[in-house]
Design a protein around this motif. Structure first.
Motif, PDB file in Angstrom:
ATOM      1  N   LEU A   4       0.843  -1.104  -0.040  1.00  0.00           N
ATOM      2  CA  LEU A   4       0.056   0.060   0.284  1.00  0.00           C
ATOM      3  C   LEU A   4       0.963   1.156  -0.016  1.00  0.00           C
ATOM      4  O   LEU A   4       0.562   2.214  -0.809  1.00  0.00           O
ATOM      5  CB  LEU A   4      -0.911  -0.174   1.238  1.00  0.00           C
ATOM      6  N   ILE A  43       2.132   6.337   6.046  1.00  0.00           N
ATOM      7  CA  ILE A  43       1.433   4.910   6.087  1.00  0.00           C
ATOM      8  C   ILE A  43       2.215   3.967   6.840  1.00  0.00           C
ATOM      9  O   ILE A  43       1.547   3.015   7.729  1.00  0.00           O
ATOM     10  CB  ILE A  43       1.138   4.545   4.398  1.00  0.00           C
ATOM     11  N   VAL A  66      -3.299   7.775   3.169  1.00  0.00           N
ATOM     12  CA  VAL A  66      -3.177   7.609   1.717  1.00  0.00           C
ATOM     13  C   VAL A  66      -3.782   8.903   0.867  1.00  0.00           C
ATOM     14  O   VAL A  66      -3.220   9.019  -0.020  1.00  0.00           O
ATOM     15  CB  VAL A  66      -4.369   6.277   1.251  1.00  0.00           C
ATOM     16  N   SER A  71       0.807   3.913  -3.109  1.00  0.00           N
ATOM     17  CA  SER A  71       0.322   5.141  -2.742  1.00  0.00           C
ATOM     18  C   SER A  71       1.708   6.149  -3.140  1.00  0.00           C
ATOM     19  O   SER A  71       1.259   7.311  -3.595  1.00  0.00           O
ATOM     20  CB  SER A  71       0.055   5.378  -1.172  1.00  0.00           C
TER      21      SER A  71
END
Length: 790
Positions: A428, A451, A756, A432
């Motif tokens: 992720l 994150i 995000v 991102s």
């Protein structure tokens, strides 16, 4: 320049000193020797756990010659009896899984070592060995030869204080100092004060900020890099990887910014991140230490031991009140709670709780006897050498021999989430970053770092152990002492509760006892009382208290047959007490009452009839439990009280009488084969087998020093009526775990959505991360305390 590393210890090898053996390079003869030892004993898989895990053996010639002195070596032994010796050694070099593996396989290096068990957190190894085959000195030399030299200090060895590790405080202090000063130096750039921030000094202050950021980056955060690197090497991704990656990314990005003149970078956020994460780590450590302290403090056994006073009278005292020099009375099957000197003429001690071998060892007057032994036979007197060690008794209770192994569903959930969490988090973060890098470089780095930090599953991992630890503590306050946290989960699964009758649902206090038969004279009462003095059976204790005080005398022979009765010899007279089958006099079927029959010199005298007094709160307890659980009363007595119990207890209660100890165990096993989760509540004497077989075995304690290592918990007899409360609290504990799992996951989802989208800065993420831990800990504490008070 190519550098060669030692295959064993990993140190750089000076080319001129390199030693080649078995196509491997070693830095010294010591490392080569260790490898040879492992090779000869088929232990080379030691190196599979971690690359170059060993330590370079030191030259210790003559260093441990003092261990040839038997008196000195004796001080290092926890246990020393015939062919079994136990020593606990502190080994500073223990640091990884391969250390644990090799130290728990010492028996393969020396046949005289029976077993070894590592306490990783305390860096200690507990070694059981046979001094006839190997001496303590030889074991120490063996450990030193393979790179695990123990630290031995005879000065105050038994009571030495543990050194406090203050490194975390130093790291927090360094991070806080740099964080505060960098924030102060950054104010002009925050507010873009042109007049103050003179162009010619801007570079100087930025490089000063860089210099201030170096100690937190290289010192304070070092633990995260080490943990992440070890995790990568072992091919298991832990949560320290994204944290370390986030710190490194911020450092590199900020350094580039300063070097290229783009700005001052994110050193303030990086130092703040390190500071707040270490603060969260300290908070977590403190809470665990608090729980550990509470657990240690409450882990004493609420069992009593009989102290002989100066006027020869006897008094039951708690084990933690025992002092050096006290004289104790130890009955048949009682645990010896402290090291001491045998005063009585002779006895036999069963050390199976310590060694795992149920072989009785003969002892004579003046011999030393060790804590953890079980006295077999006639009553004895002993003098105390040391006050009781609760940690030692707890260690006996937690011996692996007596552990039950169950699947732990909550742990599986935690492991499953953690296994997939880190890879998903890294994916992720990179996705991102790739999305934002083409829109805004600064935002991309902020999003990437935020994150990695905000989604820390520390709170998730903390949920189960902290909840169960807190409930363990709360139960301790309410006088039920559980062996470990797993028992709480098993209590939550229980659907069948089995109770022993005598000494469990009946009380050991003085009740109505009537003698039927030929009247006993004072001499016969004296013989009877002294025969009963050595027994711990609930009926024996009640009868002993019922018979008036008599002159104390030694019984030359004493034998207690579990489930049957007592056979003793005193002053050339034989005394038998027990069931009618044991005395072979009457049929139990014609007399439906609880009786102890008496026979002296082969002549039947009569019987003591017990009108049992049932524990206070028995009827409300059974009424409450019958709504949710299957109830069974399992008794070794005859069914003389069946009608009384049928009136008192709910109609669905199963009553089973005339059960021998092995039949009780079989009964429990049959229930389990039917798919039932069984809790057995007994007195720990005739029920040891059933307590061990049950999913949860709870032993009732009432001024009797009977210790059953197979039991999972010890319940103070005064709390008998609260058994339903403890079962419900266990169910609520599991409910709290699942609720806090959901809360932790919800926090991660919300935090990640903000990160995000670029609406969460790394510094705020660093502050939120320990706050999430505080939130979870507060939540489970409040909920478990709420359920405990409910």
């Amino acid at each position: 320049m190519n550098t060669q590393n030692c295959f064993h210890c990993g140190n750089n090898i000076v080319k001129a000193e390199e030693i080649q053996f078995d196509e491997k390079s070693f830095c010294c003869t010591g490392c080569k020797t260790v490898y040879e030892i492992f090779s000869l004993n088929d232990l080379t898989c030691y190196y599979d756990f971690e690359t170059a895990p060993g330590a370079t053996p030191q030259d210790i010639k003559g260093k441990y010659d003092f261990l040839d002195n038997a008196d000195i070596a004796e001080k290092l032994l926890d246990f020393n009896e015939e062919h079994t010796q136990i020593a606990t050694l502190y080994i500073p070099h223990i640091h990884c899984s391969s250390c644990i593996w090799i130290l728990e396989n010492l028996n393969k290096l020396n046949q005289g070592i029976a077993a070894s068990q590592v306490n990783f957190h305390e860096k200690k190894v507990r070694i059981t060995f046979n001094s006839g085959n190997v001496s303590l000195k030889e074991i120490v030399l063996l450990l030193s030869s393979i790179g695990y030299e123990p630290y031995i200090s005879l000065e105050n060895y038994e009571n030495k204080k543990k050194e406090v590790d203050r490194s975390l405080y130093y790291k927090i202090g360094v991070a806080f100092f740099s964080f505060g000063n960098i924030m102060l130096l950054s104010f002009p750039e925050y507010f873009e004060v042109g007049e103050f921030w003179i162009e010619q000094y801007k570079g100087f202050f930025r490089w000063l900020i860089f210099a201030l950021a170096l100690p937190p980056f290289f010192y304070s955060a070092w633990g995260y890099y080490v943990s992440a690197w070890k995790s990568i090497k072992s091919k298991m991704l832990n949560i320290d990887i994204p944290i370390a990656l986030g710190i490194v990314v911020m450092f590199v990005r900020s350094t580039v910014d300063i070097a290229m003149g783009y700005g001052q970078g994110f050193f303030d956020s990086m130092c703040g991140l390190i500071f707040f994460m270490l603060l969260g780590k300290m908070f977590q450590q403190k809470t665990y230490n608090f729980l550990s302290f509470e657990r240690d403090y409450k882990s004493y056994f609420p069992i009593a031991v009989t102290k002989i006073l100066s006027d020869k009278s006897e008094e039951a005292i708690q084990v933690y009140d025992i002092q050096k020099g006290d004289r104790l009375l130890i009955r048949n099957q009682e645990l010896i709670p402290v090291d001491g000197i045998l005063i009585s003429e002779k006895t036999a001690i069963d050390y199976s709780f310590v060694t795992g071998e149920a072989v009785a060892i003969e002892k004579k007057s003046g011999d030393k006897i060790y804590a953890g032994g079980k006295q077999i036979g006639n009553v004895i007197e002993m003098e105390v050498l040391h006050s009781v060690s609760q940690s030692y008794l707890t260690q006996l209770w937690s011996n692996d021999v007596f552990q039950k192994h169950f699947d732990r569903k909550y742990k599986t959930i935690t492991d499953t989430i953690s296994r997939y969490f880190t890879p998903a988090l890294l994916l992720l973060a990179f996705v991102s970053f790739g999305f934002w890098i083409f829109r805004d470089v600064t935002t991309a780095f902020n999003v990437f770092t935020a994150i990695l930090i905000v989604a820390c599953p520390c709170a998730l991992a903390l949920t189960a152990p902290f909840t169960l630890g807190n409930v363990l503590r709360l139960m301790g306050y309410r006088k039920i002492y559980l062996k470990n946290a797993t028992v709480i989960e098993q209590l939550a699964k229980v659907d069948t509760v089995v109770f022993d009758k005598t000494g469990t649902i009946t009380t050991n206090k003085k009740t109505s006892i009537i003698y039927e038969g030929t009247p006993l004279n004072d001499y016969e009462l004296k013989l009877l009382k002294n025969a009963l003095r050595g027994s711990n059976h609930p009926l024996s204790r009640r009868l002993y208290d019922f018979i008036p005080n008599q002159e104390k005398s030694e019984t030359s022979h004493f034998e207690e047959i579990i489930g049957k009765g007592i056979f003793a010899t005193a002053d050339a007279h034989t005394i038998k007490l027990g069931s009618s089958q044991f005395l072979q006099h009457l049929s139990e079927n014609t007399h439906k009452k609880t009786k102890v029959h008496v026979e002296i010199d082969g002549v039947y005298k009569g019987s003591y009839v017990f009108n049992n007094q049932y524990r206070e709160g028995l009827e409300p307890l059974f009424d409450k439990l019958s709504k949710k659980y299957n109830l069974v009363v399992l008794s070794g007595d005859n069914d003389g009280e069946r009608k009384i119990l049928e009136k008192m207890l709910p109609s669905k209660t199963t009553l089973v009488f005339n059960q021998k100890p092995e039949q009780k165990l079989q009964f429990i096993e049959n229930l389990q084969k039917e798919g039932q989760n069984v809790m057995m509540v007994g007195d720990g004497l005739n029920d040891a087998g059933a307590l061990a077989q049950a999913n949860v075995g709870i032993s009732i304690s009432e001024n009797v020093n009977v210790f059953s290592p197979a039991c999972d918990g010890i319940l103070d007899a005064t709390q008998f009526s609260k058994i339903g409360y403890f079962l419900k609290l266990s169910k609520n504990a599991m409910k709290t775990i699942y609720m806090s799992f959901a809360l932790s996951l919800l926090y991660n989802i919300v935090g990640l959505s903000f990160a995000v989208s670029g609406n969460l800065s790394p510094l705020v993420a660093a502050i939120i991360m320990p706050l999430s831990t505080v939130t979870i800990v507060s939540f489970v504490t409040i909920m478990s305390n709420y359920f405990a008070r409910k």
